[in-house]
Design an enzyme around this catalytic site. Sequence first.
Site, PDB file in Angstrom:
ATOM      1  N   GLU A   1      83.071  66.571  55.463  1.00 51.12           N
ATOM      2  CA  GLU A   1      82.266  66.362  56.670  1.00 51.12           C
ATOM      3  C   GLU A   1      83.140  65.716  57.736  1.00 51.12           C
ATOM      4  OE1 GLU A   1      78.661  64.282  55.584  1.00 51.12           O
ATOM      5  OE2 GLU A   1      77.899  65.996  54.474  1.00 51.12           O
TER       6      GLU A   1
ATOM      7  N   HIS B   1      72.851  63.013  65.615  1.00 50.13           N
ATOM      8  CA  HIS B   1      73.457  64.083  64.810  1.00 50.13           C
ATOM      9  C   HIS B   1      73.676  65.270  65.734  1.00 50.13           C
ATOM     10  CE1 HIS B   1      74.272  67.001  61.726  1.00 50.13           C
ATOM     11  NE2 HIS B   1      74.285  66.039  60.824  1.00 50.13           N
TER      12      HIS B   1
ATOM     13  N   ARG C   1      81.228  62.158  64.614  1.00 53.00           N
ATOM     14  CA  ARG C   1      79.969  62.646  65.188  1.00 53.00           C
ATOM     15  C   ARG C   1      79.753  62.286  66.643  1.00 53.00           C
ATOM     16  NH1 ARG C   1      75.693  61.662  60.422  1.00 53.00           N
ATOM     17  NH2 ARG C   1      76.651  63.258  59.153  1.00 53.00           N
TER      18      ARG C   1
ATOM     19  N   HIS D   1      69.580  60.246  64.904  1.00 51.90           N
ATOM     20  CA  HIS D   1      69.715  60.480  63.461  1.00 51.90           C
ATOM     21  C   HIS D   1      69.786  59.201  62.641  1.00 51.90           C
ATOM     22  CE1 HIS D   1      70.935  62.614  59.880  1.00 51.90           C
ATOM     23  NE2 HIS D   1      72.109  62.010  59.831  1.00 51.90           N
TER      24      HIS D   1
ATOM     25  N   ARG E   1      78.888  55.448  62.291  1.00 47.67           N
ATOM     26  CA  ARG E   1      78.925  55.633  60.845  1.00 47.67           C
ATOM     27  C   ARG E   1      79.681  56.901  60.464  1.00 47.67           C
ATOM     28  NH1 ARG E   1      75.682  58.658  57.335  1.00 47.67           N
ATOM     29  NH2 ARG E   1      74.461  59.338  59.125  1.00 47.67           N
TER      30      ARG E   1
HETATM   31  C1  SIN Z   1      74.345  65.754  57.228  1.00 48.75           C
HETATM   32  O1  SIN Z   1      74.150  66.393  56.212  1.00 48.75           O
HETATM   33  O2  SIN Z   1      74.927  66.211  58.208  1.00 48.75           O
HETATM   34  C2  SIN Z   1      73.828  64.354  57.302  1.00 48.75           C
HETATM   35  C3  SIN Z   1      74.606  63.478  56.429  1.00 48.75           C
HETATM   36  C4  SIN Z   1      74.731  62.106  57.040  1.00 48.75           C
HETATM   37  O3  SIN Z   1      74.008  61.783  57.968  1.00 48.75           O
HETATM   38  O4  SIN Z   1      75.605  61.359  56.599  1.00 48.75           O
END
Ligand code: SIN
Length: 534
Positions: A112, A239, A285, A346, A381
């Site tokens: 991610e 998000h 993010r 988010h 975060r």
């Molecule tokens: C996601 O799956 O993008 C959310 C995971 C997160 O907020 O850490």
Amino acid sequence: MSETADVLVLGSGLAGLSVALAAARFADVLVLTKKRDSDSNTNYAQGGIAAVFGSQDSFRDHARDTLRCGAGRCDPDVVRQVVREAPERVRELEALGVGFSRSGRGFALGREGGHSRRRIVHAADFTGRAVEQVLLDRVRDHPRVRLIEDRLAVDLILESRLRHRRRGGGRDACWGAYVLDRGTGHVAAVTARCTVLATGGCGKVYLYTSNPDVATGDGVAMAYRAGAPVQDLEFVQFHPTCLYHPRAKSFLLSEALRGEGAVLRTLDGTRFMPRVHRDAELAPRDVVARAIDREMKRRGDPYVTLDLSHLRPAVVRARFPNICAELERFGFDLTRDPIPVVPAAHYMCGGVRATLGGRTPIAGLLAIGETACTGLHGANRLASNSLLEALVGAHHATAEVARRLGEVARAPRAQRWSARGTRPALESVLFDHNWDAVRRIMWDLVGIVRTDARLAVAEARLSLMGAEIEHDFRRLRVTPDLVELRNIALVAQLIVRSARLRRESRGLHYNLDLPRPVRRFAGHSTILRRRKHR
Ligand code: SIN
């Protein structure tokens, strides 16, 4: 009817259920949840839990990625501790029965944004749900845990407000909460020797959010009213990719999609992230959300698209079965169609100031999970560090609970909730109006990109509305809508105050008038309620 327990846990997400299960080894635990037991942010978490299992990975790398994302506001000791404990906590969840996706002899590891390695342990694309179900099953079977649905905490019971206070001044103590039964409308005192706030986040403060309806910041609001410091609330994470569709309410398109190669495009098909950041779609993010916001505003488009059409359809379907199925309901094929996406509120990186184990300055009051601000996330975060914080926080909170129970033999009797002088609300239209107004003000004026002028307008409007709502709370019979409205209005005001305190841009807080980080303004934004003398 009043109730009592050794330990009162408010909230039934990963943090609340984990501490409840662990504390039940030595105490009677009451878990209250304001709707259904599975209504929690945890249940909606698609991504996973970040933990070092990869052969190329190291604790140093995970800590470095977390610190880099946190933009100078993480507590390095907390980061190192959480990262080091992550693998053990994940294995414990697996031992409880959570079926994480596997690859060969180990966990399948996703990637991610902000992570330099593959390190996301996941259960396909429904990790939160898989974890929540196992924990709920364990809690339901446990003889020393009682879980009751449809109970909404209104306010904490404080030593300083008891009619017969115990001797000894010093810091205040929490002895449970006044709790509204949604079925009967009755408010009862639930007393406990130790109270754990695990009420999750506050996404509903914003008009558009990935969060479920329960995320109204109840824990932060109650703790603040009780006199606990709240910290860094300006760091609201948006998000980057929520589904843009008139019928889709809060459906998230996991960052793991970008981890597997999905790209973002404007409506003319242009990929824009490579010119914004060297990690392109896998930048942190805040960077991705701001870039999308900028492209939408620059082009006047209502959304951008997420494109996976260059990936192998069978691989996409196997890795993201839940997202594929959900998108099908809206007429999209994830493997072929450009999917319309927009950023949405988010995650709250700030919260009630607490140690990793949840200790707050109020004796007997712990805050864990998204409700707390422990120093792990800093100003932004890192993806999939949230379930991790809930897990590690709950583990340490168990020791705090044990310590507190060793200190106090029983909770004092609390006076009954007084509804004297209140009457039922004659109409709910004003509540509905204020709900929408708070969320709209926050979205329009306190969103991804802020300015001093917009924050000042937001503060003025929210302060008027806050006073009106507080007035209603004093004169009307409490209802769930009124309690939640009071909480989102307060949390909205606290977010704006925190944002105005930060005279710089850092991490998730971006102010066009002060567009750069400034070291001398880098400290925490802490807000403490001024005590009323009565
Ligand atoms: C996601 O799956 O993008 C959310 C995971 C997160 O907020 O850490």
